[in-house]
Design an enzyme around this catalytic site. Structure first.
Site, PDB file in Angstrom:
ATOM      1  N   ARG A   1       4.090   2.419  -2.618  1.00  0.00           N
ATOM      2  CA  ARG A   1       4.202   2.908  -3.980  1.00  0.00           C
ATOM      3  C   ARG A   1       4.582   1.748  -4.903  1.00  0.00           C
ATOM      4  NH1 ARG A   1       1.494   6.406  -2.616  1.00  0.00           N
ATOM      5  NH2 ARG A   1       1.810   8.664  -2.692  1.00  0.00           N
TER       6      ARG A   1
ATOM      7  N   SER B   1      -6.806   2.079  -1.007  1.00  0.00           N
ATOM      8  CA  SER B   1      -6.674   1.663   0.391  1.00  0.00           C
ATOM      9  C   SER B   1      -6.805   2.836   1.359  1.00  0.00           C
ATOM     10  CB  SER B   1      -5.333   0.960   0.617  1.00  0.00           C
ATOM     11  OG  SER B   1      -4.239   1.841   0.389  1.00  0.00           O
ATOM     12  N   ALA B   2      -6.478   4.039   0.903  1.00  0.00           N
ATOM     13  CA  ALA B   2      -6.540   5.211   1.790  1.00  0.00           C
ATOM     14  C   ALA B   2      -7.870   5.944   1.700  1.00  0.00           C
ATOM     15  CB  ALA B   2      -5.414   6.183   1.454  1.00  0.00           C
TER      16      ALA B   2
ATOM     17  N   GLU C   1      -0.341   3.242 -13.406  1.00  0.00           N
ATOM     18  CA  GLU C   1      -1.720   3.369 -12.949  1.00  0.00           C
ATOM     19  C   GLU C   1      -2.493   4.279 -13.893  1.00  0.00           C
ATOM     20  OE1 GLU C   1      -1.956   4.474  -8.824  1.00  0.00           O
ATOM     21  OE2 GLU C   1      -0.606   2.862  -8.176  1.00  0.00           O
TER      22      GLU C   1
ATOM     23  N   VAL D   1       0.846  -1.191   0.000  1.00  0.00           N
ATOM     24  CA  VAL D   1       0.000   0.000   0.000  1.00  0.00           C
ATOM     25  C   VAL D   1       0.887   1.249   0.000  1.00  0.00           C
ATOM     26  CG1 VAL D   1      -2.018  -1.051   1.067  1.00  0.00           C
ATOM     27  CG2 VAL D   1      -0.203  -0.158   2.534  1.00  0.00           C
TER      28      VAL D   1
ATOM     29  N   HIS E   1      -5.754   1.598  -6.156  1.00  0.00           N
ATOM     30  CA  HIS E   1      -5.165   2.667  -5.340  1.00  0.00           C
ATOM     31  C   HIS E   1      -6.236   3.312  -4.451  1.00  0.00           C
ATOM     32  CE1 HIS E   1      -1.445   5.495  -5.336  1.00  0.00           C
ATOM     33  NE2 HIS E   1      -2.023   5.485  -4.139  1.00  0.00           N
TER      34      HIS E   1
END
Length: 319
Positions: free
Chosen positions: A228, A278-279, A257, A226, A276
């Site tokens: 880079r 997870s945050a 990406e 999670v 991308h």
């Protein structure tokens, strides 16, 4: 004038700002959409940071402060920002809750075989012979002992896991049971059932997980990235996963990406791919606005605002 280059700022976020500082944020979906008459008076820019360049920064002669909506800084035009004396603050720290939950959820997925149960459910099969695992007493190595790594460690310890961290110096950090240097971690990475990467992309970390490094992983290990995408040799990881030399991987970040259609990672059955995210949660922008408002107060009332601002970035050090 306050401008945002994301249209994710919604009415209730605007209400937060108006209530606290009686200001409106002008929002545009892209930095190129800002009209010239707005650009010339823009003082505060709210951005994810990947749209500001050495070239277009010249459009904003009155720009004084950039509030990032992300923790990652690698796309910023550091030299231009420093030369113009522009303050930069990041959203570091707001990712800790959703990302730590994501990591624990991923580990539970592999221990509790949720994917297998979904396949059985689709076939209406009742199978109780295959036993599942537990997180209890499993070992996890977390690369990164900052706010996110600490939250992951706290949650992992709640499940009774043995939790070790990795940072550049090996400096002890609570609540990790032990903290290793990068060199020590490379020598011991084979000891862990779960290897979690939350490192940023820097000169020291880019390409860290080379083919040789990945080959050190335990054959029962699950790799979770999670951090880079450029930290990992993707081709080597694909070989490792396709040959079942590790149990699996949970990947939220990639070298390219969006992950291109037809990329080999899409079809590997022992991989979980997320875009991308997870945050990101429904509270992400709310937390960003809380940081922005705290920083706005310092920006307007302090003689040296950077000293009081949350997550002030040292542009000479790139963090």
């Amino acid at each position: 004038m306050i401008v945002s280059t994301t249209d994710e700022i919604l009415d209730h976020h605007q209400d937060m700002v108006k209530k606290k500082i009686n200001k409106e944020i002008l929002t545009y979906p892209h930095i190129d959409d800002i009209p010239e008459e707005i650009a010339k008076d823009l003082e505060i820019l709210i951005t994810y940071g990947n749209d500001l360049t050495d070239e277009n920064i010249t459009r904003y002669p009155k720009l004084k402060w950039v509030q990032m909506l992300s923790a990652g800084l690698e796309d910023l035009p550091f030299t231009a920002l420093r030369e113009k004396g522009i303050l930069v603050t990041s959203a570091k720290g707001i990712h800790a809750i959703p990302m730590s939950e994501y990591v624990i959820g991923g580990m539970l997925h592999f221990e509790k075989h949720f994917d297998r149960y979904l396949r059985l459910q689709a076939k209406q099969e009742w199978e109780r012979e295959t036993l599942v695992g537990e997180l209890y007493r499993q070992s996890v190595l977390v690369y990164g002992t900052g706010a996110i790594g600490v939250r992951i460690a706290e949650k992992a310890e709640f499940f009774g896991m043995k939790v070790h961290g990795v940072n550049t110096s090996g400096r002890p950090v609570e609540p990790f049971d032990d903290v290793l240097t990068l060199k020590e971690a490379e020598e011991r990475v084979h000891e862990y059932a779960y290897v979690v990467i939350v490192l940023p992309s820097t000169k020291e970390t880019k390409g860290l997980f080379s083919r040789g490094y990945l080959n050190r992983l335990n054959e029962e290990a699950v790799l979770i990235n999670v951090g880079r995408g450029d930290l990992i040799d993707e081709e080597a990881l694909i070989d490792l996963l396709s040959e079942k030399r590790i149990k699996g991987a949970i990947l939220d970040v990639f070298q390219t990406e969006p992950l291109p259609k037809g990329h080999p990672l899409w079809t590997l059955e022992n991989v979980i791919i997320t875009p991308h995210m997870s945050a990101k949660s429904h509270r992400y922008l709310e937390r960003c606005m809380e940081i922005f408002l705290a920083n706005y107060k310092a920006y307007k009332t302090k003689p040296a605002p950077m000293e009081e601002m949350v997550n002030a970035v040292d542009l000479s050090r790139h963090y």
